[in-house]
Design an enzyme around this catalytic site. Structure first.
Site, PDB file in Angstrom:
ATOM      1  N   ALA A  16      55.164  30.606  33.607  1.00  0.00           N
ATOM      2  CA  ALA A  16      56.022  31.327  32.656  1.00  0.00           C
ATOM      3  C   ALA A  16      55.555  31.039  31.233  1.00  0.00           C
ATOM      4  CB  ALA A  16      57.483  30.907  32.839  1.00  0.00           C
TER       5      ALA A  16
ATOM      6  N   SER B  17      66.900  30.349  32.837  1.00  0.00           N
ATOM      7  CA  SER B  17      66.527  29.145  33.571  1.00  0.00           C
ATOM      8  C   SER B  17      67.732  28.729  34.396  1.00  0.00           C
ATOM      9  CB  SER B  17      66.158  28.038  32.579  1.00  0.00           C
ATOM     10  OG  SER B  17      66.031  26.799  33.244  1.00  0.00           O
ATOM     11  N   ARG B  18      67.489  27.830  35.351  1.00  0.00           N
ATOM     12  CA  ARG B  18      68.656  27.287  36.076  1.00  0.00           C
ATOM     13  C   ARG B  18      69.435  26.343  35.171  1.00  0.00           C
ATOM     14  NH1 ARG B  18      65.359  24.797  40.757  1.00  0.00           N
ATOM     15  NH2 ARG B  18      64.157  24.338  38.883  1.00  0.00           N
TER      16      ARG B  18
ATOM     17  N   TYR C 108      69.448  34.162  35.909  1.00  0.00           N
ATOM     18  CA  TYR C 108      68.709  35.431  36.061  1.00  0.00           C
ATOM     19  C   TYR C 108      69.662  36.612  36.253  1.00  0.00           C
ATOM     20  CZ  TYR C 108      68.987  35.633  41.251  1.00  0.00           C
ATOM     21  OH  TYR C 108      69.404  35.730  42.548  1.00  0.00           O
TER      22      TYR C 108
ATOM     23  N   ARG D 167      57.124  22.767  44.796  1.00  0.00           N
ATOM     24  CA  ARG D 167      57.180  24.113  45.379  1.00  0.00           C
ATOM     25  C   ARG D 167      55.944  24.436  46.211  1.00  0.00           C
ATOM     26  NH1 ARG D 167      53.737  27.806  43.844  1.00  0.00           N
ATOM     27  NH2 ARG D 167      52.587  27.441  41.921  1.00  0.00           N
TER      28      ARG D 167
ATOM     29  N   LYS E 204      52.578  36.564  41.788  1.00  0.00           N
ATOM     30  CA  LYS E 204      52.041  36.469  43.132  1.00  0.00           C
ATOM     31  C   LYS E 204      52.443  35.102  43.709  1.00  0.00           C
ATOM     32  CE  LYS E 204      49.220  33.648  43.077  1.00  0.00           C
ATOM     33  NZ  LYS E 204      49.275  32.203  42.738  1.00  0.00           N
TER      34      LYS E 204
ATOM     35  N   HIS F 286      61.295  35.215  44.587  1.00  0.00           N
ATOM     36  CA  HIS F 286      60.879  36.487  43.979  1.00  0.00           C
ATOM     37  C   HIS F 286      61.741  37.646  44.459  1.00  0.00           C
ATOM     38  CE1 HIS F 286      56.454  35.013  43.160  1.00  0.00           C
ATOM     39  NE2 HIS F 286      57.368  34.357  42.468  1.00  0.00           N
TER      40      HIS F 286
ATOM     41  N   ASP G 114      49.807  30.669  47.892  1.00  0.00           N
ATOM     42  CA  ASP G 114      49.516  30.279  46.521  1.00  0.00           C
ATOM     43  C   ASP G 114      48.111  30.652  46.071  1.00  0.00           C
ATOM     44  OD1 ASP G 114      51.494  28.680  44.811  1.00  0.00           O
ATOM     45  OD2 ASP G 114      49.522  28.109  44.059  1.00  0.00           O
TER      46      ASP G 114
END
Ligand SMILES: NC(=O)c1ccc[n+]([C@@H]2O[C@H](COP(=O)([O-])OP(=O)(O)OC[C@H]3O[C@@H](n4cnc5c(N)ncnc54)[C@H](OP(=O)(O)O)[C@@H]3O)[C@@H](O)[C@H]2O)c1
Length: 357
Positions: free
Chosen positions: A38, A58-59, A86, A193, A125, A107, A206
């Protein structure tokens, strides 16, 4: 054979002589998440004269505010008891386009919320964790006449487009095999993650998108894929090796690893010569070509910003022109990628909690 990634210059944003020129009315961006990519992509977004950095979510409020201050966003949103950050961002009437930079497994939910709120979407992606999620997003975008694209930034780089052009020109003859690798040792943190099944962890989602580009862009989609992989105790692929087979007799070997450093090189070998990408397979600084036993010819490429400018300009240009898909990175390519990845995961035995939903 499926046509490789050749886009007419008039439709190719990276063919524009000035990659930082405005292409139309300003677009107001909302960025979801404040992690590594980001920050990198927002740094490049700030270079575009027709990009307005409007909102970030953001969270956590602390991270949202810090990111907004760092880049000069007008608004920031964070999770509370009533809604997630979000969800608030996609409802902001001053956001035109949402850039999603969460882990893969989030996503789908974020893109769905954005599309349902009438926002255009650029989604990192891997597009989603599986074909079912990807299909749902593509259908939602098409039904609502909204722009949606997977952020495969390398597709927009002049160096990559030059590589497809060389392969398609016949200069190296008929392409018979391709080899591409991408690897780095990721720190062994099961909560990260990149390793976590709940986040869609593993090398395939990834990394493999990049080695795959080299086979796809020069040979097209394969008719067969054979996969082997090394799974972690949590069942995600720490590394994988793929052999792609083509009805022409051509083949490709692709390796993605979260365990080992690799030279990040792609080699495209034809009946008359070879083409090699050096620097990194997702952002080559040099392409080398050798015909027969002749001298090696090298072409060098400058990077604009961090390399994401071309992809961001493409999103901007498409939305300004009323396009709902990029001619360079259409939704069908994201769906084909997810179909391939689903098949590869079945061979590797990698399953995500989100597959069961
Ligand atoms: N195009 C490229 O070159 C490139 C490079 C790297 C990564 N990526 C892709 O970008 C995505 C993010 O990668 P990254 O390396 O930036 O990861 P990262 O550094 O871990 O950042 C991800 C961010 O997403 C948010 N997040 C984390 N867990 C979440 C969850 N469970 N639910 C919702 N949000 C969550 C967090 O932001 P908040 O705490 O602010 O919510 C976190 O900082 C991945 O899909 C990856 O494949 C693309």
């Amino acid at each position: 054979m499926t046509p490789p990634f050749i886009v007419p210059p008039a439709l190719l944003s990276s063919a524009d002589p000035d990659p930082l020129a405005a292409t139309g009315r300003p677009l107001r961006w909302g960025v979801v998440a404040t992690g590594r990519i980001a920050g990198t992509v927002t740094t490049d977004l700030a270079l575009l004269p027709d990009a307005v950095l409007h909102a970030v979510s953001s969270r956590e409020a602390r991270r949202a505010r810090a990111f907004a201050d760092r880049f000069g966003f007008t608004a920031w949103y964070a999770d509370d008891e009533a809604a997630s950050g979000y969800e608030k961002l996609v409802e902001d009437p001053d956001v035109d386009v949402v850039y999603i930079a969460t882990p893969h497994a989030q996503h789908h939910a974020v893109a769905k919320a954005a599309l349902r709120s009438g926002k255009h979407v650029l989604c990192e992606k891997a597009f989603t964790i599986n074909t079912r999620e990807a299909t749902e997003l593509a259908e939602l975008a098409r039904a609502n006449n909204l722009f949606l694209m997977e952020a495969v930034w390398s597709r927009f780089l002049p160096s990559m487009n030059r590589a497809w052009e060389i392969a398609a020109s016949g200069e190296i003859g008929t392409v018979q095999w391709v080899s591409a690798d991408l690897g780095f040792p990721a720190p062994p943190d099961p909560a990260a993650r990149i390793w976590a099944p709940k986040d869609g962890g593993g090398a395939l989602l990834d990394l493999t998108v990049y080695p795959l580009l080299w086979a796809w862009g020069t040979l097209g989609l394969p008719q067969s894929v054979t996969a082997v992989g090394t799974l972690t105790g949590d069942g995600v692929d720490a590394q994988n090796a793929l052999v792609l087979g083509y009805s022409s007799g051509a083949q490709a070997q692709l390796t993605s690893s979260l365990l080992a450093h690799s030279p990040r090189t792609a080699v495209v070998c034809g009946s008359e010569g070879w083409l090699r990408a050096d620097g990194s397979i997702n952002n080559p600084s040099e392409l080398s070509v050798r015909i027969g036993w002749g001298d090696v010819r090298t072409e060098s490429f400058d990077v604009v910003g961090r390399g994401y400018v071309h992809e961001l300009r493409e999103v901007t240009r498409c939305i300004q022109q009323g396009l709902t898909e990029s001619p360079t990175m259409p939704l069908e390519d994201s769906l084909d990628t997810m179909r391939l990845f689903d098949g590869i995961r079945a061979q590797l035995g990698v399953h995500y909690p989100g597959d069961r939903r």
